[in-house]
Design a protein around this motif. Structure first.
Motif, short mmCIF file in Angstrom:
data_model
loop_
_atom_site.label_atom_id
_atom_site.label_comp_id
_atom_site.label_asym_id
_atom_site.label_seq_id
_atom_site.Cartn_x
_atom_site.Cartn_y
_atom_site.Cartn_z
N TYR A 1 27.91 -33.89 -24.99
CA TYR A 1 27.87 -34.84 -23.88
C TYR A 1 26.65 -34.51 -23.02
O TYR A 1 26.41 -33.35 -22.70
CB TYR A 1 29.11 -34.70 -22.98
CG TYR A 1 30.40 -35.18 -23.57
CD1 TYR A 1 30.93 -36.42 -23.21
CD2 TYR A 1 31.12 -34.40 -24.46
CE1 TYR A 1 32.14 -36.86 -23.72
CE2 TYR A 1 32.33 -34.83 -24.99
CZ TYR A 1 32.84 -36.06 -24.61
OH TYR A 1 34.04 -36.49 -25.13
N THR B 1 33.25 -35.51 -9.23
CA THR B 1 33.45 -35.51 -10.68
C THR B 1 32.10 -35.38 -11.38
O THR B 1 31.15 -36.07 -11.04
CB THR B 1 34.13 -36.82 -11.13
OG1 THR B 1 35.42 -36.90 -10.53
CG2 THR B 1 34.29 -36.86 -12.65
N ARG B 2 32.04 -34.48 -12.35
CA ARG B 2 30.79 -34.26 -13.07
C ARG B 2 30.66 -35.30 -14.17
O ARG B 2 31.39 -35.26 -15.16
CB ARG B 2 30.76 -32.85 -13.66
CG ARG B 2 29.44 -32.50 -14.33
CD ARG B 2 29.39 -31.05 -14.74
NE ARG B 2 28.07 -30.68 -15.22
CZ ARG B 2 27.71 -29.44 -15.54
NH1 ARG B 2 28.59 -28.46 -15.41
NH2 ARG B 2 26.49 -29.19 -15.97
N ALA B 3 29.76 -36.23 -13.98
CA ALA B 3 29.58 -37.31 -14.96
C ALA B 3 29.07 -36.74 -16.28
O ALA B 3 28.28 -35.79 -16.31
CB ALA B 3 28.60 -38.35 -14.42
N ARG B 4 29.52 -37.33 -17.38
CA ARG B 4 29.04 -36.93 -18.70
C ARG B 4 29.10 -38.14 -19.62
O ARG B 4 29.88 -39.06 -19.40
CB ARG B 4 29.85 -35.76 -19.26
CG ARG B 4 31.34 -36.02 -19.38
CD ARG B 4 32.05 -34.76 -19.84
NE ARG B 4 33.48 -34.94 -19.92
CZ ARG B 4 34.33 -33.97 -20.28
NH1 ARG B 4 33.88 -32.78 -20.60
NH2 ARG B 4 35.63 -34.20 -20.32
N THR C 1 31.65 -30.90 -9.90
CA THR C 1 30.41 -30.27 -9.45
C THR C 1 30.76 -29.26 -8.35
O THR C 1 31.90 -29.17 -7.91
CB THR C 1 29.44 -31.32 -8.90
OG1 THR C 1 30.04 -31.97 -7.77
CG2 THR C 1 29.10 -32.35 -9.97
N ASP D 1 20.69 -31.17 -19.72
CA ASP D 1 21.96 -30.41 -19.74
C ASP D 1 22.93 -31.08 -20.69
O ASP D 1 23.32 -32.24 -20.49
CB ASP D 1 22.56 -30.35 -18.34
CG ASP D 1 21.74 -29.49 -17.39
OD1 ASP D 1 21.20 -28.46 -17.84
OD2 ASP D 1 21.65 -29.84 -16.20
N LEU E 1 21.09 -37.55 -17.03
CA LEU E 1 22.08 -38.62 -17.10
C LEU E 1 22.09 -39.46 -15.83
O LEU E 1 22.06 -40.70 -15.89
CB LEU E 1 23.48 -38.05 -17.36
CG LEU E 1 24.62 -39.07 -17.35
CD1 LEU E 1 24.43 -40.13 -18.44
CD2 LEU E 1 25.97 -38.37 -17.51
N ASP E 2 22.12 -38.81 -14.66
CA ASP E 2 22.28 -39.58 -13.42
C ASP E 2 20.98 -40.25 -12.94
O ASP E 2 20.98 -41.03 -12.01
CB ASP E 2 22.90 -38.73 -12.30
CG ASP E 2 22.00 -37.62 -11.76
OD1 ASP E 2 20.77 -37.77 -11.75
OD2 ASP E 2 22.54 -36.58 -11.33
N THR F 1 24.88 -34.48 -19.41
CA THR F 1 25.30 -34.42 -18.02
C THR F 1 24.08 -34.09 -17.17
O THR F 1 22.97 -34.01 -17.67
CB THR F 1 26.43 -33.37 -17.84
OG1 THR F 1 26.98 -33.47 -16.53
CG2 THR F 1 25.94 -31.96 -18.08
N GLY F 2 24.27 -33.95 -15.87
CA GLY F 2 23.17 -33.54 -15.01
C GLY F 2 22.17 -34.63 -14.67
O GLY F 2 22.44 -35.83 -14.82
#
Length: 210
Positions: free
Chosen positions: A102, A185-188, A180, A119, A108-109, A104-105
């Motif tokens: 996946y 919520t840590r997006a993935r 985080t 990440d 992604l954002d 993330t980090g």
């Protein structure tokens, strides 16, 4: 008067103007120098001549300022670098498919800057399995320091075209909603979602501005 010699009355921890100064100074450090959020905020406090225990803004607030900074000062560079990193992430995720990767980090954002790293979360049966896989694939890496008790290992790839942190978690954590440091919520995203992001960005780039 130097920022390093602010009078006590100017160090009001409830001052919106001071908070804004910290936010924007930290955002610049993140966008220009690749600082992580915690270090950027602490350095911003020192640069502004404030006490080390001065209350720090949240990461969400700083992230908005990072996006503004990139849009104003780094627009073309940022768009190009983000696309490069996302495509590199897609390639890497396909190669790591056996371990349910996946993204993330910041890649992604959308806040990834010139010093950003990719990440990727991995969920192998055990960390050794993933390590042997990387060796067999001929992917050079070294061990990084886990920043959470949940993390079993971090494999760091120092390739300028594919700088990445492979963060190894237990298989059961694939179903867990990760948070985080500031509780968000840590997006993935799976590789298909990242490919869709790239396709959307490409379509938007092809639409002429009105």
């Amino acid at each position: 008067m130097s920022r390093r010699s602010r009078p006590a009355q100017a160090q009001n921890s409830h001052s919106p103007s001071l908070r804004s100064e910290i936010v924007h100074a930290a955002a610049r450090l993140i966008a220009e120098d690749g600082f992580d959020y915690g270090l950027a905020k602490r350095k911003a406090v020192r640069q502004l001549g404030l006490p080390e225990n001065f209350p720090l803004p949240g990461n969400a607030e700083v992230e908005l300022a990072v996006r503004d900074y990139q849009a104003i000062y780094q627009e073309d560079e940022h768009v190009e670098r983000l696309a490069e990193l996302r495509h590199a992430a897609i390639d890497l995720m396909h190669r790591l498919a056996p371990f349910s990767p996946y993204l993330t980090g910041s890649v992604l954002d959308g806040t990834a800057g010139r010093h950003a790293r990719i990440d990727i979360l991995l969920f192998p049966d055990n960390a050794k399995e993933a390590e042997i896989f990387l060796l067999d694939m001929g992917i050079p890496f070294h061990h990084g320091n886990p920043k959470s008790d949940r993390v079993e290992a971090v494999f760091v790839i120092d390739d300028e075209n594919m700088p990445a942190n492979l963060i190894v978690l237990a298989p059961r954590d694939e179903r867990v909603v990760l948070k985080t440091y500031d509780g968000r919520t840590r997006a993935r995203a799976k590789v298909e979602a990242v490919e869709a992001l790239c396709a959307t960005a490409l379509r938007e780039a092809a639409i002429p501005a009105i």
